[in-house]
Scaffold this active site. Structure first.
Site, PDB file in Angstrom:
ATOM      1  N   HIS A  49     -32.293  -2.174  23.206  1.00 21.38           N
ATOM      2  CA  HIS A  49     -33.145  -1.443  24.144  1.00 21.38           C
ATOM      3  C   HIS A  49     -33.928  -0.317  23.476  1.00 21.38           C
ATOM      4  O   HIS A  49     -34.997   0.058  23.962  1.00 21.38           O
ATOM      5  CB  HIS A  49     -32.307  -0.886  25.293  1.00 21.38           C
ATOM      6  CG  HIS A  49     -31.753  -1.949  26.191  1.00 21.38           C
ATOM      7  ND1 HIS A  49     -32.559  -2.740  26.988  1.00 21.38           N
ATOM      8  CD2 HIS A  49     -30.481  -2.375  26.406  1.00 21.38           C
ATOM      9  CE1 HIS A  49     -31.801  -3.596  27.664  1.00 21.38           C
ATOM     10  NE2 HIS A  49     -30.544  -3.398  27.324  1.00 21.38           N
ATOM     11  N   GLN A 151     -21.008  -9.165  23.627  1.00 23.48           N
ATOM     12  CA  GLN A 151     -21.103  -8.545  24.941  1.00 23.48           C
ATOM     13  C   GLN A 151     -20.993  -9.584  26.047  1.00 23.48           C
ATOM     14  O   GLN A 151     -21.719 -10.586  26.058  1.00 23.48           O
ATOM     15  CB  GLN A 151     -22.430  -7.794  25.081  1.00 23.48           C
ATOM     16  CG  GLN A 151     -22.467  -6.509  24.292  1.00 23.48           C
ATOM     17  CD  GLN A 151     -23.692  -5.674  24.595  1.00 23.48           C
ATOM     18  OE1 GLN A 151     -24.402  -5.281  23.685  1.00 23.48           O
ATOM     19  NE2 GLN A 151     -23.937  -5.385  25.861  1.00 23.48           N
ATOM     20  N   GLU A 153     -21.737  -9.733  29.839  1.00 21.22           N
ATOM     21  CA  GLU A 153     -22.491  -8.900  30.784  1.00 21.22           C
ATOM     22  C   GLU A 153     -23.204  -9.725  31.855  1.00 21.22           C
ATOM     23  O   GLU A 153     -24.267  -9.352  32.338  1.00 21.22           O
ATOM     24  CB  GLU A 153     -23.478  -8.009  30.033  1.00 21.22           C
ATOM     25  CG  GLU A 153     -24.269  -8.704  28.935  1.00 21.22           C
ATOM     26  CD  GLU A 153     -25.013  -7.731  28.040  1.00 21.22           C
ATOM     27  OE1 GLU A 153     -25.231  -6.583  28.462  1.00 21.22           O
ATOM     28  OE2 GLU A 153     -25.392  -8.120  26.921  1.00 21.22           O
ATOM     29  N   ALA A 178     -23.921  -2.233  33.007  1.00 18.68           N
ATOM     30  CA  ALA A 178     -25.183  -2.208  33.749  1.00 18.68           C
ATOM     31  C   ALA A 178     -25.663  -3.618  34.078  1.00 18.68           C
ATOM     32  O   ALA A 178     -25.967  -3.945  35.235  1.00 18.68           O
ATOM     33  CB  ALA A 178     -26.242  -1.446  32.958  1.00 18.68           C
ATOM     34  N   ASP A 179     -25.729  -4.477  33.057  1.00 14.34           N
ATOM     35  CA  ASP A 179     -26.175  -5.849  33.294  1.00 14.34           C
ATOM     36  C   ASP A 179     -25.162  -6.628  34.125  1.00 14.34           C
ATOM     37  O   ASP A 179     -25.538  -7.449  34.966  1.00 14.34           O
ATOM     38  CB  ASP A 179     -26.424  -6.562  31.968  1.00 14.34           C
ATOM     39  CG  ASP A 179     -27.699  -6.098  31.287  1.00 14.34           C
ATOM     40  OD1 ASP A 179     -28.771  -6.218  31.899  1.00 14.34           O
ATOM     41  OD2 ASP A 179     -27.625  -5.607  30.148  1.00 14.34           O
TER      42      ASP A 179
END
Length: 267
Positions: A49, A151, A153, A178-179
């Site tokens: 990001h 990850q 997610e 978050a995801d």
């Protein structure tokens, strides 16, 4: 140069030790070095990001190298060419985003290993990781010192978690709050009770499988909760958020009506 490759971050994970980290999104070697002097066990240098180029990642690895804080690189995605570049510049620990299936997990493991165990391209003479060909037996040593984290997610990844955990070469699984909350139908609400329940059970499943469990929590109470659930590599802040909140808080001392700290969510 008869150097023995070591990875203190991986060694501590294998012992089950808890390691506290910080997310680096500012993209500068200067800020990375400041963070490295603070005493965090690990520093996530974010290429997903944050707008980091491969050169930016390289310079930040150089900046933190003299210090005890261990760098973890998160590239924008887990393609074989990008993994090769990140490993060649000297990353020993990778956090790969959006790994949804066991097949994807096996592919990224293969991308980190030299033949005959994988498909990583050979270029040690131009790689910082091998000290430009000066580390003897680099290819024979490197597999043991690499640490690969993936990850989870998404709902798909959760459904496949046990199969991902069975993949040899995966050292740890990081829950992306978050995801994950968005994928479960609770966007921008990682604190929802159902999301929290799933995070807790996922962390416990990861640890029960003998893998390390990771998390990012910018709220201290959430970080403490994840540690209590068994997460053993937890990032407790993001440099850009801490910086902006410190600026806002300082300004609020001198200008009325200005907002104070905003750290509330997960990321």
């Amino acid at each position: 140069m008869n150097a023995l490759l070591t990875n203190p971050f991986k060694e501590r994970l294998c012992k089950g030790e808890v390691q506290i980290g910080l997310w680096l999104s500012s993209t500068t070697a200067y800020m990375a070095e400041i963070a490295a002097t603070s005493g965090y066990d690990w520093l996530l240098i974010d290429g997903e990001h944050a707008p980091n180029t491969i050169q930016d990642l390289y310079h930040q690895l150089q900046a933190v190298a003299p210090y005890a804080s261990q760098p973890v690189i998160r590239p924008v995605e887990g393609s074989k060419p990008l993994i090769k570049q990140v490993l060649d510049i000297g990353a020993q620990t990778l956090l790969l985003p959006m790994v949804d299936t066991a097949d994807q997990a096996r592919q990224v493991v293969s991308a980190t290993r030299y033949p005959p165990y994988g498909e990583r391209g050979v270029g040690a003479s131009v790689a910082r990781a091998a000290r430009w060909g000066r580390i003897e037996n680099y290819m024979a040593q490197v597999n043991d010192s690499l640490c690969l984290l993936v990850q989870v997610e998404s709902k798909t990844a959760l459904d496949n978690l046990d199969k991902i955990l069975d993949v040899q070469g995966i050292d740890g699984v990081f829950i992306g709050p978050a995801d994950l909350s968005a994928s479960l139908g609770y966007p921008d609400n990682a604190g929802h009770l159902e999301v929290q329940r799933i995070i807790e059970t996922s962390i416990r499943r990861i640890r029960d499988a003998g893998k390390a469990a990771g998390f990012l929590a910018v709220a201290p109470d959430m970080a403490q909760q994840c540690l209590a659930w068994g997460a053993n590599f937890v990032a407790v802040g993001v440099d850009t958020m801490l910086y902006s909140d410190a600026l806002d808080q300082r300004l609020a001392m001198f200008k009325s009506g200005k907002n104070g700290p905003r750290i509330k969510g997960s990321y």
